[in-house]
Design an enzyme around this catalytic site. Structure first.
Site, PDB file in Angstrom:
ATOM      1  N   VAL A  65       0.855  -1.193   0.000  1.00  0.00           N
ATOM      2  CA  VAL A  65       0.000   0.000   0.000  1.00  0.00           C
ATOM      3  C   VAL A  65       0.889   1.239   0.000  1.00  0.00           C
ATOM      4  O   VAL A  65       1.815   1.342   0.816  1.00  0.00           O
ATOM      5  CB  VAL A  65      -0.961   0.007   1.211  1.00  0.00           C
ATOM      6  CG1 VAL A  65      -1.905   1.200   1.141  1.00  0.00           C
ATOM      7  CG2 VAL A  65      -1.764  -1.292   1.291  1.00  0.00           C
TER       8      VAL A  65
ATOM      9  N   ASP B 231     -11.762  -9.923   9.292  1.00  0.00           N
ATOM     10  CA  ASP B 231     -10.378  -9.612   9.663  1.00  0.00           C
ATOM     11  C   ASP B 231     -10.308  -8.305  10.461  1.00  0.00           C
ATOM     12  O   ASP B 231      -9.435  -7.463  10.239  1.00  0.00           O
ATOM     13  CB  ASP B 231      -9.476  -9.550   8.429  1.00  0.00           C
ATOM     14  CG  ASP B 231      -7.998  -9.735   8.800  1.00  0.00           C
ATOM     15  OD1 ASP B 231      -7.721 -10.169   9.934  1.00  0.00           O
ATOM     16  OD2 ASP B 231      -7.128  -9.438   7.960  1.00  0.00           O
TER      17      ASP B 231
HETATM   18  N1  LIG Z   1      -6.692   4.127   2.778  1.00  0.00           N
HETATM   19  C1  LIG Z   1      -5.581   3.995   3.509  1.00  0.00           C
HETATM   20  N2  LIG Z   1      -5.005   5.079   4.074  1.00  0.00           N
HETATM   21  C2  LIG Z   1      -3.884   4.956   4.842  1.00  0.00           C
HETATM   22  N3  LIG Z   1      -3.267   3.788   5.096  1.00  0.00           N
HETATM   23  C3  LIG Z   1      -3.782   2.674   4.549  1.00  0.00           C
HETATM   24  C4  LIG Z   1      -4.959   2.722   3.727  1.00  0.00           C
HETATM   25  N4  LIG Z   1      -5.249   1.453   3.336  1.00  0.00           N
HETATM   26  C5  LIG Z   1      -4.294   0.669   3.887  1.00  0.00           C
HETATM   27  N5  LIG Z   1      -3.408   1.388   4.609  1.00  0.00           N
HETATM   28  C6  LIG Z   1      -2.233   0.881   5.369  1.00  0.00           C
HETATM   29  O1  LIG Z   1      -1.731  -0.279   4.735  1.00  0.00           O
HETATM   30  C7  LIG Z   1      -1.822  -1.411   5.624  1.00  0.00           C
HETATM   31  C8  LIG Z   1      -2.150  -2.642   4.783  1.00  0.00           C
HETATM   32  O2  LIG Z   1      -3.411  -2.475   4.150  1.00  0.00           O
HETATM   33  P1  LIG Z   1      -4.398  -3.707   3.927  1.00  0.00           P
HETATM   34  O3  LIG Z   1      -4.630  -4.363   5.268  1.00  0.00           O
HETATM   35  O4  LIG Z   1      -5.610  -3.238   3.198  1.00  0.00           O
HETATM   36  O5  LIG Z   1      -3.491  -4.631   2.995  1.00  0.00           O
HETATM   37  P2  LIG Z   1      -3.449  -6.210   2.873  1.00  0.00           P
HETATM   38  O6  LIG Z   1      -2.448  -6.541   1.828  1.00  0.00           O
HETATM   39  O7  LIG Z   1      -4.855  -6.704   2.654  1.00  0.00           O
HETATM   40  O8  LIG Z   1      -2.952  -6.642   4.316  1.00  0.00           O
HETATM   41  P3  LIG Z   1      -3.276  -7.949   5.191  1.00  0.00           P
HETATM   42  O9  LIG Z   1      -2.168  -8.903   4.985  1.00  0.00           O
HETATM   43  O10 LIG Z   1      -3.274  -7.387   6.614  1.00  0.00           O
HETATM   44  O11 LIG Z   1      -4.627  -8.469   4.800  1.00  0.00           O
HETATM   45  C9  LIG Z   1      -2.895  -1.015   6.665  1.00  0.00           C
HETATM   46  O12 LIG Z   1      -2.724  -1.639   7.925  1.00  0.00           O
HETATM   47  C10 LIG Z   1      -2.674   0.485   6.779  1.00  0.00           C
HETATM   48  O13 LIG Z   1      -1.645   0.765   7.694  1.00  0.00           O
END
Ligand SMILES: Nc1ncnc2c1ncn2[C@@H]1O[C@H](COP(=O)(O)OP(=O)(O)OP(=O)(O)O)[C@@H](O)[C@H]1O
Length: 390
Positions: A70, A195
């Protein structure tokens, strides 16, 4: 870790993409070779300053999960001429979730986008505290999801401002109100998040407005093809007991996870820091008493944790000398730990223990953490509980 400049409190609204001029952004010089955009695990190698979709300039790296990287980016098509939209408005800063390049992850990303669109349809104004998906695009074989950018996740808030002891109860209450509004939207649309944890709850720079994010594990319980039976759904510390036991589960698993998260926000400590699913069940029972015989009888995985004849809990531990697993039967009949005492112990001498809100917080958590999912508060009931209403 975060972008240097927070968006102004009255950030103007984002101009509609089709009406905005697209400024092409030059690629940074010396960037990685064309055939080396991904790492060995299919994560996109982010380059600060790079333009994604000829529009978003990557400003900083926000996080990495199982599904994605991200980044925080600046939307160069953003126009400030649209007036002010208040502290909660979508501005030029966006967060882009760059999904890992592999079929499973891509499918999961498309599903997440579909669920977010369903939720947005039922909440077009974005008032129910679920993260807003602005659009999606493709970049070098990666599906990219563009979101409004927020400031921090609640784990970061806890680390920075909780100083190891947790947040003020009034802040916890405000976050709980917003988070249960988000869960009530999910319930209305028929989606289970699956989650919920502090890492997946974001707040704005001023830490007042909250949004639930990461719908990457979310599913529709009314669609049998969408429901998978696994004892590993949800991050372990926040995993409801019915998942571990192999009982049917629904949105009540989100209430459980939210209860665990709120406890953690207030105390700065993980409520159930189990090393394994078996250890988690022991911790659940120490706080909430034993499971019903019916639950133990019906669970698909209960033979891993209970004696089939007398239903005694079988604690699986590691022998310190041999390193081998030993099974120790434990007769748990009633709780041996008290939630109220644990909450009161926090910040001993801090003066806040006497907060008149505390008894209703204890009752609220007890009802979020009932071992029986059908006895847990629904989001609607949670919103009218004295802790949130009062
Ligand atoms: N819209 C946003 N604004 C700011 N930070 C964000 C945003 N979306 C995600 N993040 C940051 O990025 C991190 C990872 O995002 P996300 O959990 O959606 O990704 P993931 O690849 O699905 O992770 P996981 O393995 O936890 O499922 C979040 O914990 C947050 O810190």
């Amino acid at each position: 870790m975060f972008a240097d400049t927070p968006p102004p409190a009255s950030a103007p609204k984002q101009q509609h993409p089709s009406s905005a001029p697209i400024a092409r952004i030059p690629q940074p010089t010396g960037h990685i070779p064309e055939d080396d955009w991904d790492d060995a695990d299919g994560y996109y190698r982010t380059v600060i300053g790079e333009a994604l979709d000829s529009r978003y300039r990557v400003d900083s790296y926000l996080g990495k999960g199982v599904f994605s990287t991200v980044v925080r980016a600046y939307d160069t098509t953003f126009s400030s001429s649209e007036g002010t939209g208040g502290a909660d408005a979508v501005g030029a800063n966006v967060a882009i979730k760059i999904i890992r390049r592999n079929d499973t992850m891509r499918k999961a990303g498309l599903k997440e986008a579909g669920i977010l669109r369903r939720l947005a349809k039922s909440d077009p104004e974005g008032r129910r505290h679920v993260i807003r998906l602005l659009r999606t695009f493709e970049h070098r074989g990666h599906l990219c999801l563009v979101f409004e950018a927020l400031g921090y996740n609640l784990r970061q808030v806890l680390q920075r401002y909780g100083k190891g002891v947790g947040l003020h109860l009034h802040a916890v209450r405000s976050y709980a109100q917003q988070a249960f509004l988000a869960l009530s939207l999910l319930t209305k649309v028929g989606i289970v998040h699956a989650d919920i944890k502090p890492d997946n709850i974001l707040v704005n720079e001023s830490k007042t407005a909250l949004r639930v994010c990461d719908l990457g594990s979310a599913f529709d319980p009314s669609d049998p093809a969408d429901v998978i039976t696994t004892p590993y759904l949800v991050s372990r510390f926040y995993r409801a007991p019915e998942i571990i036991l192999g009982l049917p589960y629904d949105g009540a698993i989100d209430t459980w996870s939210m209860g665990c998260s709120l406890y953690e926000l207030f105390t700065g400590r993980i409520l159930f820091p189990g090393r394994t699913n078996n250890d988690m069940l022991r911790l659940h029972m120490e706080l909430q008493g034993r499971f019903t015989f019916k639950a133990i009888r019906k669970g698909l995985y209960t033979q891993d944790h209970f004696d089939p004849t007398d239903k005694t809990f079988l604690s699986r531990e590691t022998d310190r000398l041999t390193g081998k697993e030993v099974i120790r039967p434990i007769a748990i009949t009633r709780p041996t730990k008290d939630l109220q005492a644990r909450l009161l112990k926090r910040r001993a001498g801090g003066g806040e223990d006497q907060d008149p809100l505390l008894p209703s917080f204890v009752d609220f958590l007890q009802q979020c953490l009932s071992l029986s999912p059908e006895k847990r508060l629904t989001p609607k009931q949670a919103l009218s509980h004295p802790f949130l209403r009062g």
